[in-house]
Design a protein around this motif. Structure first.
Motif, PDB file in Angstrom:
ATOM      1  N   PRO A   1       0.811  -1.223   0.000  1.00 28.83           N
ATOM      2  CA  PRO A   1       0.000   0.000   0.000  1.00 28.83           C
ATOM      3  C   PRO A   1       0.844   1.273   0.000  1.00 28.83           C
ATOM      4  N   GLY A   2       0.479   2.187  -0.899  1.00 26.22           N
ATOM      5  CA  GLY A   2       1.128   3.487  -0.947  1.00 26.22           C
ATOM      6  C   GLY A   2       2.524   3.481  -1.530  1.00 26.22           C
ATOM      7  N   PHE A   3       2.917   2.388  -2.205  1.00 30.83           N
ATOM      8  CA  PHE A   3       4.291   2.248  -2.682  1.00 30.83           C
ATOM      9  C   PHE A   3       4.645   3.179  -3.830  1.00 30.83           C
ATOM     10  N   TYR A   4       3.650   3.637  -4.588  1.00 35.55           N
ATOM     11  CA  TYR A   4       3.946   4.314  -5.841  1.00 35.55           C
ATOM     12  C   TYR A   4       2.807   5.270  -6.175  1.00 35.55           C
ATOM     13  N   PRO A   5       3.040   6.573  -6.118  1.00 33.64           N
ATOM     14  CA  PRO A   5       1.958   7.522  -6.405  1.00 33.64           C
ATOM     15  C   PRO A   5       1.286   7.285  -7.756  1.00 33.64           C
TER      16      PRO A   5
ATOM     17  N   ALA B   1      -7.149   5.747 -10.070  1.00 32.88           N
ATOM     18  CA  ALA B   1      -8.169   6.792 -10.249  1.00 32.88           C
ATOM     19  C   ALA B   1      -8.644   6.833 -11.697  1.00 32.88           C
ATOM     20  N   ARG B   2      -7.717   6.788 -12.632  1.00 35.44           N
ATOM     21  CA  ARG B   2      -8.084   6.828 -14.048  1.00 35.44           C
ATOM     22  C   ARG B   2      -8.876   5.582 -14.453  1.00 35.44           C
ATOM     23  N   SER B   3      -8.481   4.419 -13.937  1.00 35.12           N
ATOM     24  CA  SER B   3      -9.207   3.184 -14.246  1.00 35.12           C
ATOM     25  C   SER B   3     -10.630   3.241 -13.694  1.00 35.12           C
ATOM     26  N   CYS B   4     -10.762   3.679 -12.451  1.00 33.05           N
ATOM     27  CA  CYS B   4     -12.098   3.798 -11.846  1.00 33.05           C
ATOM     28  C   CYS B   4     -12.966   4.769 -12.631  1.00 33.05           C
TER      29      CYS B   4
ATOM     30  N   LYS C   1     -16.725   4.295 -11.763  1.00 34.01           N
ATOM     31  CA  LYS C   1     -16.660   4.222 -10.295  1.00 34.01           C
ATOM     32  C   LYS C   1     -16.194   5.589  -9.784  1.00 34.01           C
ATOM     33  N   GLU C   2     -17.084   6.557  -9.873  1.00 34.20           N
ATOM     34  CA  GLU C   2     -16.712   7.954  -9.626  1.00 34.20           C
ATOM     35  C   GLU C   2     -16.202   8.205  -8.208  1.00 34.20           C
ATOM     36  N   GLU C   3     -16.889   7.693  -7.216  1.00 35.32           N
ATOM     37  CA  GLU C   3     -16.482   7.929  -5.828  1.00 35.32           C
ATOM     38  C   GLU C   3     -15.111   7.299  -5.542  1.00 35.32           C
TER      39      GLU C   3
ATOM     40  N   TRP D   1      -9.013   7.554  -4.912  1.00 33.29           N
ATOM     41  CA  TRP D   1      -7.647   7.244  -5.345  1.00 33.29           C
ATOM     42  C   TRP D   1      -6.904   8.503  -5.758  1.00 33.29           C
ATOM     43  N   ARG D   2      -7.609   9.457  -6.359  1.00 22.27           N
ATOM     44  CA  ARG D   2      -6.988  10.733  -6.714  1.00 22.27           C
ATOM     45  C   ARG D   2      -6.499  11.433  -5.460  1.00 22.27           C
ATOM     46  N   GLU D   3      -7.315  11.451  -4.431  1.00 22.38           N
ATOM     47  CA  GLU D   3      -6.927  12.096  -3.171  1.00 22.38           C
ATOM     48  C   GLU D   3      -5.744  11.374  -2.520  1.00 22.38           C
ATOM     49  N   HIS D   4      -5.743  10.044  -2.578  1.00 22.77           N
ATOM     50  CA  HIS D   4      -4.594   9.279  -2.064  1.00 22.77           C
ATOM     51  C   HIS D   4      -3.327   9.665  -2.817  1.00 22.77           C
TER      52      HIS D   4
END
Length: 95
Positions: A43-47, A54-57, A62-64, A69-72
């Protein structure tokens, strides 16, 4: 790779068909599954993984989850020029 192949336009797919006996194929669902598996392993290994999630969702409607993921991604620490570019792209991503 899966995300980029799944994002090819119709014209790009036809060009690939001319170049390859069997053109590459992938779906956004496959790309999402690969990015999610990588995130579960470390988790969190690579921005950029967060950006690609985010782009895949977003592509999957899968908007929410895309916003999450964008915020992460935006919360990640910048450790390299690639991270700077990734966070810039995340900030510009319209979700």
């Amino acid at each position: 790779w899966c995300f980029e192949v799944a994002s090819l336009s119709w014209l790009e797919q036809k060009a690939a068909s001319a170049l390859f006996a069997t053109p590459p194929s992938a779906t956004h669902e496959e790309a999402y599954a690969h990015f999610l598996a990588a995130e579960r392993i470390d988790p969190g290994f690579y921005p950029k993984n967060h950006l690609l999630l985010a782009r895949s969702c977003d592509k999957l409607g899968k908007e929410e989850e895309a916003r999450m993921w964008r915020e992460h991604c935006l919360a990640q620490e910048v450790r390299s020029p690639e991270d700077e570019e990734t966070l810039r792209q995340a900030a510009e991503l319209k979700l």
